[in-house]
Design a protein around this motif. Structure first.
Motif, mmCIF file in Angstrom:
data_model
loop_
_atom_site.group_PDB
_atom_site.id
_atom_site.type_symbol
_atom_site.label_atom_id
_atom_site.label_comp_id
_atom_site.label_asym_id
_atom_site.label_seq_id
_atom_site.Cartn_x
_atom_site.Cartn_y
_atom_site.Cartn_z
ATOM 1 N N GLN A 176 -38.980 -51.399 20.546
ATOM 2 C CA GLN A 176 -37.680 -50.790 20.512
ATOM 3 C C GLN A 176 -37.532 -49.313 20.247
ATOM 4 O O GLN A 176 -36.694 -48.981 19.702
ATOM 5 C CB GLN A 176 -37.161 -51.559 19.266
ATOM 6 N N SER A 177 -38.421 -48.794 20.827
ATOM 7 C CA SER A 177 -38.467 -47.090 20.547
ATOM 8 C C SER A 177 -36.953 -46.542 20.761
ATOM 9 O O SER A 177 -36.511 -46.643 22.046
ATOM 10 C CB SER A 177 -39.432 -46.535 21.603
ATOM 11 N N LEU A 178 -36.612 -45.783 20.026
ATOM 12 C CA LEU A 178 -35.395 -45.110 20.245
ATOM 13 C C LEU A 178 -35.576 -43.887 21.222
ATOM 14 O O LEU A 178 -34.784 -43.565 21.950
ATOM 15 C CB LEU A 178 -34.786 -44.284 18.897
ATOM 16 N N PRO A 198 -40.946 -38.823 19.301
ATOM 17 C CA PRO A 198 -40.767 -38.924 17.934
ATOM 18 C C PRO A 198 -41.454 -37.720 17.093
ATOM 19 O O PRO A 198 -42.473 -37.186 17.615
ATOM 20 C CB PRO A 198 -41.073 -40.540 17.720
ATOM 21 N N GLU A 199 -41.288 -37.836 16.040
ATOM 22 C CA GLU A 199 -41.955 -37.031 15.146
ATOM 23 C C GLU A 199 -42.697 -37.964 14.114
ATOM 24 O O GLU A 199 -42.125 -38.833 13.461
ATOM 25 C CB GLU A 199 -41.335 -36.208 14.253
ATOM 26 N N TYR A 200 -44.187 -37.823 14.025
ATOM 27 C CA TYR A 200 -45.032 -38.360 13.144
ATOM 28 C C TYR A 200 -45.529 -37.472 12.182
ATOM 29 O O TYR A 200 -46.431 -36.508 12.463
ATOM 30 C CB TYR A 200 -46.063 -39.260 13.836
ATOM 31 N N ASN A 201 -45.232 -37.565 10.982
ATOM 32 C CA ASN A 201 -45.805 -36.432 9.832
ATOM 33 C C ASN A 201 -45.529 -35.222 10.421
ATOM 34 O O ASN A 201 -46.777 -34.265 10.463
ATOM 35 C CB ASN A 201 -47.304 -37.250 9.708
ATOM 36 N N ARG A 202 -44.429 -34.678 10.887
ATOM 37 C CA ARG A 202 -44.151 -33.306 11.119
ATOM 38 C C ARG A 202 -45.032 -33.010 12.526
ATOM 39 O O ARG A 202 -44.978 -31.613 12.814
ATOM 40 C CB ARG A 202 -44.195 -32.392 9.994
ATOM 41 N N SER A 203 -45.717 -33.991 12.999
ATOM 42 C CA SER A 203 -46.177 -33.490 14.465
ATOM 43 C C SER A 203 -45.716 -34.451 15.611
ATOM 44 O O SER A 203 -45.341 -35.403 15.231
ATOM 45 C CB SER A 203 -47.590 -33.604 14.147
ATOM 46 N N VAL A 238 -36.462 -37.175 19.152
ATOM 47 C CA VAL A 238 -35.520 -38.094 18.810
ATOM 48 C C VAL A 238 -35.942 -38.737 17.471
ATOM 49 O O VAL A 238 -37.179 -39.176 17.260
ATOM 50 C CB VAL A 238 -35.559 -39.142 19.603
ATOM 51 N N SER A 239 -35.131 -38.757 16.435
ATOM 52 C CA SER A 239 -35.415 -39.359 15.151
ATOM 53 C C SER A 239 -34.375 -39.970 14.415
ATOM 54 O O SER A 239 -33.408 -39.458 14.641
ATOM 55 C CB SER A 239 -36.232 -38.033 14.323
ATOM 56 N N PRO A 240 -34.619 -41.016 13.797
ATOM 57 C CA PRO A 240 -33.415 -41.518 12.744
ATOM 58 C C PRO A 240 -33.130 -40.571 11.665
ATOM 59 O O PRO A 240 -32.024 -40.469 11.116
ATOM 60 C CB PRO A 240 -33.989 -42.740 12.103
ATOM 61 N N GLY A 241 -34.119 -39.576 11.398
ATOM 62 C CA GLY A 241 -33.858 -38.583 10.350
ATOM 63 C C GLY A 241 -32.995 -37.340 10.888
ATOM 64 O O GLY A 241 -32.693 -37.430 11.716
HETATM 65 C C1 FNR Z 1 -42.564 -41.640 11.140
HETATM 66 N N1 FNR Z 1 -41.223 -41.112 11.027
HETATM 67 C C2 FNR Z 1 -40.971 -39.931 11.038
HETATM 68 N N2 FNR Z 1 -39.602 -39.488 10.872
HETATM 69 C C3 FNR Z 1 -39.324 -37.846 11.083
HETATM 70 O O1 FNR Z 1 -38.182 -37.466 11.324
HETATM 71 N N3 FNR Z 1 -40.535 -37.254 10.683
HETATM 72 C C4 FNR Z 1 -41.607 -37.501 10.449
HETATM 73 O O2 FNR Z 1 -42.269 -36.799 10.051
HETATM 74 C C5 FNR Z 1 -42.155 -38.914 10.561
HETATM 75 N N4 FNR Z 1 -43.255 -39.468 10.348
HETATM 76 C C6 FNR Z 1 -43.624 -40.577 10.775
HETATM 77 C C7 FNR Z 1 -44.863 -41.245 10.543
HETATM 78 C C8 FNR Z 1 -45.193 -42.435 11.039
HETATM 79 C C9 FNR Z 1 -46.634 -42.935 11.056
HETATM 80 C C10 FNR Z 1 -44.249 -43.243 11.462
HETATM 81 C C11 FNR Z 1 -44.636 -44.598 11.871
HETATM 82 C C12 FNR Z 1 -42.864 -42.820 11.514
HETATM 83 C C13 FNR Z 1 -40.253 -42.094 11.492
HETATM 84 C C14 FNR Z 1 -39.843 -42.325 12.821
HETATM 85 O O3 FNR Z 1 -38.922 -41.116 13.166
HETATM 86 C C15 FNR Z 1 -39.116 -43.563 13.228
HETATM 87 O O4 FNR Z 1 -40.425 -44.542 13.325
HETATM 88 C C16 FNR Z 1 -38.589 -43.450 14.959
HETATM 89 O O5 FNR Z 1 -37.798 -44.487 14.955
HETATM 90 C C17 FNR Z 1 -39.975 -43.350 15.745
HETATM 91 O O6 FNR Z 1 -39.494 -43.165 17.030
HETATM 92 P P1 FNR Z 1 -39.262 -44.586 18.084
HETATM 93 O O7 FNR Z 1 -40.414 -45.368 17.793
HETATM 94 O O8 FNR Z 1 -38.147 -45.184 17.757
HETATM 95 O O9 FNR Z 1 -39.156 -43.850 19.201
#
Ligand code: FNR
Length: 185
Positions: free
Chosen positions: A16-18, A79-84, A115-118
């Motif tokens: 369901q990736s955004l 997406p961003e995972y842990n700022r990377s 793209v992020s929910p944040g």
């Molecule tokens: C996140 N997420 C996240 N969001 C963000 O804005 N900054 C961040 O650093 C992180 N870090 C992070 C680490 C890990 C391991 C996960 C699983 C998630 C939240 C992330 O933005 C959110 O899960 C999104 O929905 C991921 O994108 P997709 O899968 O929806 O495309």
């Protein structure tokens, strides 16, 4: 004018990736001068240089490298995972960059959209990725920058983009990207 082939690389493997929904929305509103396809990266084995050095690259790496050669440009939606960037995306970048001297990235015009929910729209991932693109000799579009925040409110249950202002923004983004690809091919 013949259309330019663009590989779309999505940094999330989630069903369901955004980001995947955004990638599909970007593809739907792109100008006809671009022909876009998602290239999957989730199947790529983790990069290990020994396998290249020993002349035994996994079939998945070989297929990815061969497929990517066919494209004129690349659009990263991440997406961003842990700022990377998420590990699968970094892995795909590394797999495509080797063997040394045979990178599939070099010279391909590119663009990045995060793209992020944040609230800050994946700014950190976007710019970490750009750091790699400098080294990889990918001319990356500078403007418009695209950090899409609050993304969990942008799509309906079927994955359709429901925000008119975001649609207007991404249409402009893709028009600029088409110009960028034409200018940098
Ligand atoms: C996140 N997420 C996240 N969001 C963000 O804005 N900054 C961040 O650093 C992180 N870090 C992070 C680490 C890990 C391991 C996960 C699983 C998630 C939240 C992330 O933005 C959110 O899960 C999104 O929905 C991921 O994108 P997709 O899968 O929806 O495309």
């Amino acid at each position: 004018m013949a259309s330019k082939k663009i590989a779309v690389i999505v940094g999330s493997l989630r069903k369901q990736s955004l980001n995947r929904k955004m990638a599909l929305s970007l593809m739907a509103c792109a100008p006809s001068t671009l022909s876009l396809e998602i290239v999957e990266i989730g199947q790529l084995q983790l990069y290990n240089q020994d396998l290249d050095d020993e002349g035994q690259p996994p079939a998945g790496w070989v297929a990815f490298r061969e497929r990517m050669q066919q494209f004129d440009g690349v659009l990263f939606v991440t997406p961003e995972y842990n700022r990377s960037v998420p590990a699968p995306l970094k892995n795909a970048i590394d797999v495509g960059s080797r063997p040394y001297g045979k990178s599939i990235w070099s010279g391909k015009p590119g663009a990045v959209i995060s793209v992020s929910p944040g609230a800050i729209g994946g700014f950190g991932a976007n710019h970490h990725l750009r750091q790699s693109l400098v080294f990889l000799n990918v001319p990356a579009m500078q403007q418009p920058e695209a950090y899409i925040g609050g993304a969990s409110h942008l799509f309906d249950e079927a994955g359709n983009l429901t925000s008119d202002s975001t649609r207007t923004f991404i249409q402009g983004f893709m028009n600029h990207f088409a110009e960028w690809v034409a200018a940098n091919s």
